[in-house]
Design an enzyme around this catalytic site. Structure first.
Site, PDB file in Angstrom:
ATOM      1  CE  LYS A  44       2.443  -7.279   5.107  1.00 30.86           C
ATOM      2  NZ  LYS A  44       3.408  -7.370   5.993  1.00 30.86           N
ATOM      3  CD  GLN A  88       5.567  -5.385   8.430  1.00 34.94           C
ATOM      4  OE1 GLN A  88       4.485  -5.923   8.396  1.00 34.94           O
ATOM      5  NE2 GLN A  88       6.626  -5.392   7.602  1.00 34.94           N
ATOM      6  CG  ASP A 111       5.073 -12.899   8.011  1.00 42.22           C
ATOM      7  OD1 ASP A 111       4.525 -12.837   6.831  1.00 42.22           O
ATOM      8  OD2 ASP A 111       5.069 -12.005   8.732  1.00 42.22           O
TER       9      ASP A 111
END
Ligand code: NDP
Length: 276
Positions: A44, A88, A111
């Site tokens: 990422k 994460q 997200d």
């Protein structure tokens, strides 16, 4: 396709910087020592750098207490130089994942996992769409897959893939069936699917005889076999013989997910800078 999305994001980042002087910035938070998470984060960050998005690391491989994690997320929420927060997952067992996700400001939740953002999706007023389902929809649209009235079956009902994906398909007027571990006869459902999306996290749970001739199959699963080989949830060799189209693993939904994360980060920066 992922490259195309990334090129568009790069153009958008440059335009935003020219207009506002600000660089879209993503805070990357990693708690615990998960080798797979380290690899995901490296990918990422590399993509972010390629499109001109800055990333700031908050890495705690030795763990972080829940109060300290919440305090960090609140600090990042309040920091005007941070436009997106990537927490994460998974978190270590001692952390409360739901509470941590809810501590992220919804507009910085790139997200799209915050209940506010998921609620907007359900209400039909989407704000931030979770990256993997958003990537799946881009793939279906890119290849002109007709969704209106189509029989769509989603295998898996997780908060990050199955549920939001089913919602997105429904919003596009597909007739959606969701399957999970308590589904009585999985094959009876999957065989009806014109569009079959699989996110079960079980290697090759979908075999050739479970797929309708001419179906479009999207394989979200990523499973590492003992041999080290990466496979999806769909038996690619057999299913690709009867499917009209199928996404490969690796190299299918995965890269699209990362590309959509970059798109969401740019969008978050635009909102914060009043440049929507
Ligand atoms: P979860 O484990 O959170 O959810 C799996 C879902 O699949 C559950 O709803 C479960 O049902 C269902 N399921 C499991 N086994 C079966 C089965 N045999 N038959 C029917 N349903 C089943 O996984 P995620 O949604 O987070 O991820 C799914 C897969 O997608 C994983 O392989 C993951 O690595 C991959 N993934 C890939 C991404 C990408 O970028 N390509 C991004 C995110 C995930 P129940 O609810 O009843 O337990």
């Amino acid at each position: 396709m992922a490259q195309k999305v990334l090129a568009e994001v790069k153009t958008g980042v440059t335009a935003l910087r020219d207009r506002t002087g600000a660089t879209p910035t993503l805070a990357v938070v990693l708690v615990g020592d998960f080798p797979a998470s380290r690899i995901y984060i490296a990918t990422k960050k590399k993509m972010a750098a390629e499109v001109g998005i800055a990333s700031r690391d908050f890495l705690y491989p030795g763990g972080l207490s829940q109060p300290d994690l919440l305090a960090l997320l609140r600090r990042l929420n309040a920091d005007p130089a941070v436009h997106g927060i990537l927490l994460q997952l998974p978190l270590p067992q001692e952390c409360d994942e739901d509470e941590a996700i809810e501590a992220i400001a919804p507009l910085k939740d790139v997200d799209g996992f915050h209940p506010t953002n998921l609620g907007h999706l359900l209400a039909g007023t989407p704000t931030v769409i979770p990256c993997t389902p958003a990537g799946v929809m881009e793939i279906l649209d890119h290849y002109g897959v007709e969704l209106k009235g189509a029989e769509a079956v989603v295998v898996g009902r997780s908060r990050i893939v199955g549920k939001p994906l089913a919602q997105l398909l429904l919003a596009r007027h597909a007739t959606v069936t969701m399957c999970h571990t308590r589904t009585r006869d999985l094959a009876a459902h999957t065989r009806r699917a014109e569009v079959l999306c699989v996110a079960a996290g079980r290697p090759q749970v979908i075999t050739g005889e479970m797929v309708r001739e001419g179906a479009v199959v999207v394989d979200v699963g990523i499973n590492r076999l003992e041999s080290g080989k990466l496979v999806g949830d769909v038996e690619f060799d057999l299913v690709s013989k009867c499917a009209r189209a199928i996404t490969p693993v690796p190299g299918g939904v995965g890269p699209m997910t990362v590309a959509m994360l970059m798109k969401n980060t740019l969008q978050a920066a635009r909102r914060h800078l009043g440049a929507v």
